[in-house]
Design a protein around this motif. Structure first.
Motif, PDB file in Angstrom:
ATOM      1  N   ALA A  79       0.845  -1.210   0.000  1.00 12.55           N
ATOM      2  CA  ALA A  79       0.000   0.000   0.000  1.00 12.55           C
ATOM      3  C   ALA A  79       0.871   1.248   0.000  1.00 12.55           C
ATOM      4  O   ALA A  79       0.513   2.271  -0.587  1.00 12.55           O
ATOM      5  N   ASN A 118      -8.042   7.375  -5.748  1.00  8.63           N
ATOM      6  CA  ASN A 118      -8.467   6.405  -4.731  1.00  8.63           C
ATOM      7  C   ASN A 118      -7.464   5.270  -4.649  1.00  8.63           C
ATOM      8  O   ASN A 118      -6.993   4.780  -5.675  1.00  8.63           O
ATOM      9  N   GLY A 119      -7.129   4.894  -3.411  1.00  5.57           N
ATOM     10  CA  GLY A 119      -6.213   3.770  -3.212  1.00  5.57           C
ATOM     11  C   GLY A 119      -4.746   4.139  -3.350  1.00  5.57           C
ATOM     12  O   GLY A 119      -3.879   3.262  -3.306  1.00  5.57           O
ATOM     13  N   GLY A 150      -2.873   5.598  -1.283  1.00  7.53           N
ATOM     14  CA  GLY A 150      -2.136   5.388  -0.029  1.00  7.53           C
ATOM     15  C   GLY A 150      -2.188   6.580   0.909  1.00  7.53           C
ATOM     16  O   GLY A 150      -1.443   6.628   1.894  1.00  7.53           O
ATOM     17  N   THR A 157      -3.312   5.592   4.525  1.00  3.41           N
ATOM     18  CA  THR A 157      -2.263   4.763   5.150  1.00  3.41           C
ATOM     19  C   THR A 157      -1.060   5.629   5.529  1.00  3.41           C
ATOM     20  O   THR A 157      -0.468   5.459   6.603  1.00  3.41           O
ATOM     21  N   HIS A 204       0.779   8.103  -5.648  1.00  2.00           N
ATOM     22  CA  HIS A 204       0.219   7.102  -6.563  1.00  2.00           C
ATOM     23  C   HIS A 204       0.884   5.774  -6.247  1.00  2.00           C
ATOM     24  O   HIS A 204       2.116   5.706  -6.159  1.00  2.00           O
ATOM     25  N   GLU A 205       0.069   4.742  -6.089  1.00  4.42           N
ATOM     26  CA  GLU A 205       0.563   3.400  -5.763  1.00  4.42           C
ATOM     27  C   GLU A 205       1.578   3.432  -4.628  1.00  4.42           C
ATOM     28  O   GLU A 205       2.626   2.786  -4.673  1.00  4.42           O
TER      29      GLU A 205
END
Ligand SMILES: Nc1ncnc2c1ncn2[C@@H]1O[C@H](COP(=O)(O)OP(=O)(O)OP(=O)(O)O)[C@@H](O)[C@H]1O
Length: 246
Positions: free
Chosen positions: A19, A39-40, A42, A45, A220-221
């Motif tokens: 993540a 979205n996603g 990170g 997190t 990103h990622e």
């Protein structure tokens, strides 16, 4: 300006999925920074790592003048060290007035052992009045918080965090659910707050980010894809590709 927080080479995996992937990030004292990303990417997190909610598998997170490692501190110790976090949903005491909510936050700021003995004095009341002014709620001091609009509740929660005098304030998607006028006022509050502390704002709303008028970090990622002014990052080919899903 000296560095307040430094994240170096941090990675976190959930069930084998990275993540956060070798992420590095720095913020200076009294810097305002926006963190954006699809979205996603990170973002949550990343904030969880700074506040000690999630422990990275590798990397370093240092904070303050002496570069203390946040990774060896508990969540409550990190909060005591001056890292405040505002989640997306405001958590104010709805049956209490704006003034009482701010006073409770002030009480909390005095530490766990002073709570029972806390008797607000004139100075405390003046502080509450000043905070209310900073968040644009002077005229609503004695209103029940439950009667406030969503935006006003967000401002109150920011005020409650400011009462605790954080050195680093993390704010999660403040613009969500706000009217355009409320958004404008929120950028003013955050810009003003960053005159005396570092503020990191995670946000999807690009107009809001533009109004913050600060350096932007694009995630990103789980890594930093680009960093710079809003004009720089929105014209960056890699960022455009990611946002267009190319
Ligand atoms: N506890 C967890 N267990 C498994 N996967 C997780 C967990 N927390 C996050 N992830 C995954 O890690 C990636 C990053 O999630 P994260 O919530 O940090 O992204 P985000 O940028 O905040 O996204 P959004 O903008 O949608 O809130 C996502 O693919 C997510 O599904």
């Amino acid at each position: 300006m000296s560095t307040l927080l430094e994240v170096s080479g941090v990675s976190v995996s959930f069930d084998g999925f990275k993540a956060i992937n070798n992420l590095s990030f720095q913020i200076a004292e009294r810097e305002l920074r926006a963190v954006i990303g699809p979205n996603g990417a990170g973002k949550t997190t990343f904030m969880d790592i700074i506040t000690g909610k999630t422990r990275p598998d590798e990397g370093r997170v240092t904070y303050g003048d002496k570069g203390a490692s946040l990774l060896s501190m508990s969540e409550s110790r990190i909060a005591q060290a001056g890292v405040g976090r505002k989640f997306q949903r405001p958590t104010v005491f709805e049956d209490q007035s704006v003034a009482d909510n701010l006073m409770m936050a002030l009480k909390k700021a005095r530490g766990p052992f002073s709570v029972l003995a806390f008797r607000p004095d004139e100075e405390d009341h003046a502080k509450i009045a000043k905070l209310a002014e900073e968040i644009g709620l002077s005229g609503a001091l004695h209103r029940k918080s439950g009667e406030l609009s969503h935006g006003q509740k967000q401002w109150l929660e920011i005020g409650m965090l400011l009462a605790q005098e954080p050195r680093l304030l993390l704010v999660d998607e403040p613009a969500a659910g706000m009217t355009p006028t409320e958004r404008e006022h929120t950028t003013d509050i955050l810009r003003e707050a960053a005159r005396t502390r570092a503020v990191v704002v995670v946000e999807h709303d690009m107009e809001f980010v533009r109004r913050l008028n600060c350096k932007v970090t694009v995630l990103h990622e789980g890594s930093v894809l680009a960093e710079g002014s809003i004009d720089y990052v929105t014209k960056n080919e890699k960022v455009i590709d990611v946002y267009l899903g190319r």
